[in-house]
Design a protein around this motif. Structure first.
Motif, PDB file in Angstrom:
ATOM      1  N   ALA A  44       0.828  -1.208   0.000  1.00 17.27           N
ATOM      2  CA  ALA A  44       0.000   0.000   0.000  1.00 17.27           C
ATOM      3  C   ALA A  44       0.864   1.259   0.000  1.00 17.27           C
ATOM      4  CB  ALA A  44      -0.929  -0.006   1.211  1.00 17.27           C
ATOM      5  N   ALA A  45       1.945   1.237   0.782  1.00 15.17           N
ATOM      6  CA  ALA A  45       2.812   2.417   0.870  1.00 15.17           C
ATOM      7  C   ALA A  45       3.501   2.699  -0.456  1.00 15.17           C
ATOM      8  CB  ALA A  45       3.850   2.217   1.968  1.00 15.17           C
ATOM      9  N   VAL A  46       3.919   1.655  -1.147  1.00 13.77           N
ATOM     10  CA  VAL A  46       4.548   1.825  -2.460  1.00 13.77           C
ATOM     11  C   VAL A  46       3.531   2.342  -3.467  1.00 13.77           C
ATOM     12  CG1 VAL A  46       5.628   0.608  -4.386  1.00 13.77           C
ATOM     13  CG2 VAL A  46       6.324   0.095  -2.039  1.00 13.77           C
ATOM     14  N   GLU A  47       2.332   1.792  -3.426  1.00 14.97           N
ATOM     15  CA  GLU A  47       1.295   2.170  -4.384  1.00 14.97           C
ATOM     16  C   GLU A  47       0.885   3.630  -4.225  1.00 14.97           C
ATOM     17  OE1 GLU A  47      -2.403  -0.023  -4.066  1.00 14.97           O
ATOM     18  OE2 GLU A  47      -2.398  -0.266  -6.243  1.00 14.97           O
ATOM     19  N   LYS A  48       0.820   4.104  -2.983  1.00 12.32           N
ATOM     20  CA  LYS A  48       0.407   5.490  -2.705  1.00 12.32           C
ATOM     21  C   LYS A  48       1.563   6.482  -2.823  1.00 12.32           C
ATOM     22  CE  LYS A  48      -3.173   3.953   0.539  1.00 12.32           C
ATOM     23  NZ  LYS A  48      -3.595   3.917   1.966  1.00 12.32           N
ATOM     24  N   ILE A  52       9.634   5.670  -1.166  1.00  9.18           N
ATOM     25  CA  ILE A  52      10.339   5.211  -2.366  1.00  9.18           C
ATOM     26  C   ILE A  52      11.133   3.983  -1.947  1.00  9.18           C
ATOM     27  CG2 ILE A  52      12.092   5.739  -4.095  1.00  9.18           C
ATOM     28  CD1 ILE A  52      11.333   8.687  -3.769  1.00  9.18           C
ATOM     29  N   MET A  53      10.686   2.823  -2.384  1.00 12.66           N
ATOM     30  CA  MET A  53      11.326   1.579  -1.983  1.00 12.66           C
ATOM     31  C   MET A  53      12.369   1.162  -3.008  1.00 12.66           C
ATOM     32  SD  MET A  53       9.922  -2.295  -1.459  1.00 12.66           S
ATOM     33  CE  MET A  53      10.499  -2.753  -3.090  1.00 12.66           C
ATOM     34  N   SER A  71       4.895  -5.681  -9.791  1.00 12.40           N
ATOM     35  CA  SER A  71       4.245  -4.922 -10.863  1.00 12.40           C
ATOM     36  C   SER A  71       4.280  -3.419 -10.607  1.00 12.40           C
ATOM     37  CB  SER A  71       2.791  -5.383 -11.020  1.00 12.40           C
ATOM     38  OG  SER A  71       2.026  -5.045  -9.875  1.00 12.40           O
ATOM     39  N   ARG A  72       4.555  -3.022  -9.384  1.00 10.17           N
ATOM     40  CA  ARG A  72       4.609  -1.598  -9.041  1.00 10.17           C
ATOM     41  C   ARG A  72       6.036  -1.092  -8.941  1.00 10.17           C
ATOM     42  NH1 ARG A  72       0.193  -3.977  -7.320  1.00 10.17           N
ATOM     43  NH2 ARG A  72      -1.773  -2.839  -7.088  1.00 10.17           N
ATOM     44  N   CYS A  73       6.976  -1.937  -9.357  1.00  2.61           N
ATOM     45  CA  CYS A  73       8.394  -1.587  -9.280  1.00  2.61           C
ATOM     46  C   CYS A  73       9.024  -1.585 -10.670  1.00  2.61           C
ATOM     47  CB  CYS A  73       9.156  -2.578  -8.387  1.00  2.61           C
ATOM     48  SG  CYS A  73       8.613  -2.605  -6.681  1.00  2.61           S
ATOM     49  N   GLN A  74      10.107  -0.847 -10.788  1.00  4.48           N
ATOM     50  CA  GLN A  74      10.925  -0.886 -11.993  1.00  4.48           C
ATOM     51  C   GLN A  74      12.121  -1.778 -11.699  1.00  4.48           C
ATOM     52  OE1 GLN A  74      10.629   0.610 -15.177  1.00  4.48           O
ATOM     53  NE2 GLN A  74      12.361  -0.743 -15.566  1.00  4.48           N
ATOM     54  N   VAL A  75      12.331  -2.781 -12.539  1.00  4.48           N
ATOM     55  CA  VAL A  75      13.424  -3.727 -12.314  1.00  4.48           C
ATOM     56  C   VAL A  75      14.646  -3.305 -13.115  1.00  4.48           C
ATOM     57  CG1 VAL A  75      14.171  -6.127 -12.520  1.00  4.48           C
ATOM     58  CG2 VAL A  75      11.810  -5.613 -11.868  1.00  4.48           C
TER      59      VAL A  75
END
Length: 312
Positions: A44-48, A52-53, A71-75
């Motif tokens: 939830a924290a990453v999505e909102k 910045i993880m 899916s919410r990250c750039q690899v």
């Protein structure tokens, strides 16, 4: 860190003031060690955009990171260092590291150093540390000398990581490609790396069914016998059993008709849904079922010439 620590950090990040507009950076080393619950706590924290993880891992994120988080990250893939990069590192070590102070080092050959390092700076440093700890004032670095010094594989096969899957894939594809020499090489990589022999035996059974199939039905019998014998004998002698099955499967004729057939049938089931069983093919085990015409019109094939009856 556990889930509690992660949630405390996320709660703290919500307390940003007007003068702290940028989201804090949460760097997680070895992020693959976070279990599903810990990773879900970050979602939830990453999505909102609350944080910045940045996660670092030596494993394949496709296997180790939850799909929702991934899916919410750039690899970003970090590639192995080139030979030129490693040569620069060797030069710096020989010039500046205290291990080589007041020593006369002659780098006559570097191929062994580069090959054993496998693009990994840390691994190269470990090898150079072995070189520096030989205790000799005059050091001549040659390929044969380095190989003898190292004496053993430096972990180029990680049976718990991505290399495990890569080498297993190369093993199966070499069998599928009817190349027994290549298949034996990849088998040797797994054996030398300490792979679980039951894993190798299972892969052989799968290959016998998927790639040899009906072109040689005896292949799956041999692969199954190989699995049983491997479990019975264990290391190190079972390497011979695995090698025998590997060569047999690689040299066997190939057919994927059963594999393709079931895949097409599954696709039909998924696309068409739960179609009803035709009445002639149903079994009438009660009077009610007979009244509902279960089994009516069914042709018993053994009553027909050649044991074949034309019926849907």
């Amino acid at each position: 860190a556990g889930v509690r620590e992660v949630r405390e950090l996320l709660a703290k990040s919500k307390e940003r003031t007007l003068f702290e507009p940028l989201a804090p950076i949460l760097f997680i080393d070895e992020v693959h060690r976070f279990n599903k619950g810990q990773q879900d706590a970050l979602l939830a924290a990453v999505e909102k955009g609350q944080i910045i993880m940045i996660g670092a891992t030596t494993e394949n994120p496709s296997f180790e990171i939850n799909n929702a988080l991934l899916s919410r990250c750039q690899v970003y893939t970090l590639k192995p260092l080139s030979s030129d990069d490693l040569l620069i590192l060797i030069s710096r070590i020989l010039e500046k590291d205290w291990l080589f102070k007041d020593r006369n080092v002659t780098l006559e050959e570097n191929e062994a150093l580069l090959q054993l390092a496998h693009g990994d700076a840390r691994r190269l440093c470990n090898i150079m540390e072995l070189v520096g700890n030989t205790g000799s004032t005059d050091i001549r670095i040659t390929n044969g000398w380095v190989y003898n010094l190292v004496q053993e594989n430096l972990g180029l096969y990680d049976k718990g990581g991505e290399m495990h899957y890569d080498i297993a894939s190369a093993f199966i594809k070499s069998i599928r490609g009817s190349d027994p020499n290549a298949a034996l090489y990849w088998l040797a990589r797994m054996v030398e790396g300490g792979e679980d022999p039951s894993f190798i035996a299972r892969r052989l059974v799968i290959a016998a069914a998927e790639d040899i199939g009906l072109a040689n039905p005896n292949a799956i019998l041999l692969a199954t016998s190989c699995q049983q014998a491997t479990n019975l004998v264990g290391w190190p002698e079972c390497r011979i059993i695995l090698a025998e099955a590997t060569v047999y499967l690689a040299c066997s004729p190939k057919s994927n008709s059963a594999y393709m057939g079931i895949e097409q049938a599954l696709a039909c089931v998924r696309n068409e849904g739960s179609l009803p069983v035709p009445l002639p093919l149903r079994n009438a085990v009660t009077g009610l079922m007979k009244n509902l015409q279960y089994g009516e019109g069914y042709q018993y094939v053994h009553d027909h010439p050649g044991d074949v009856a034309e019926q849907e």
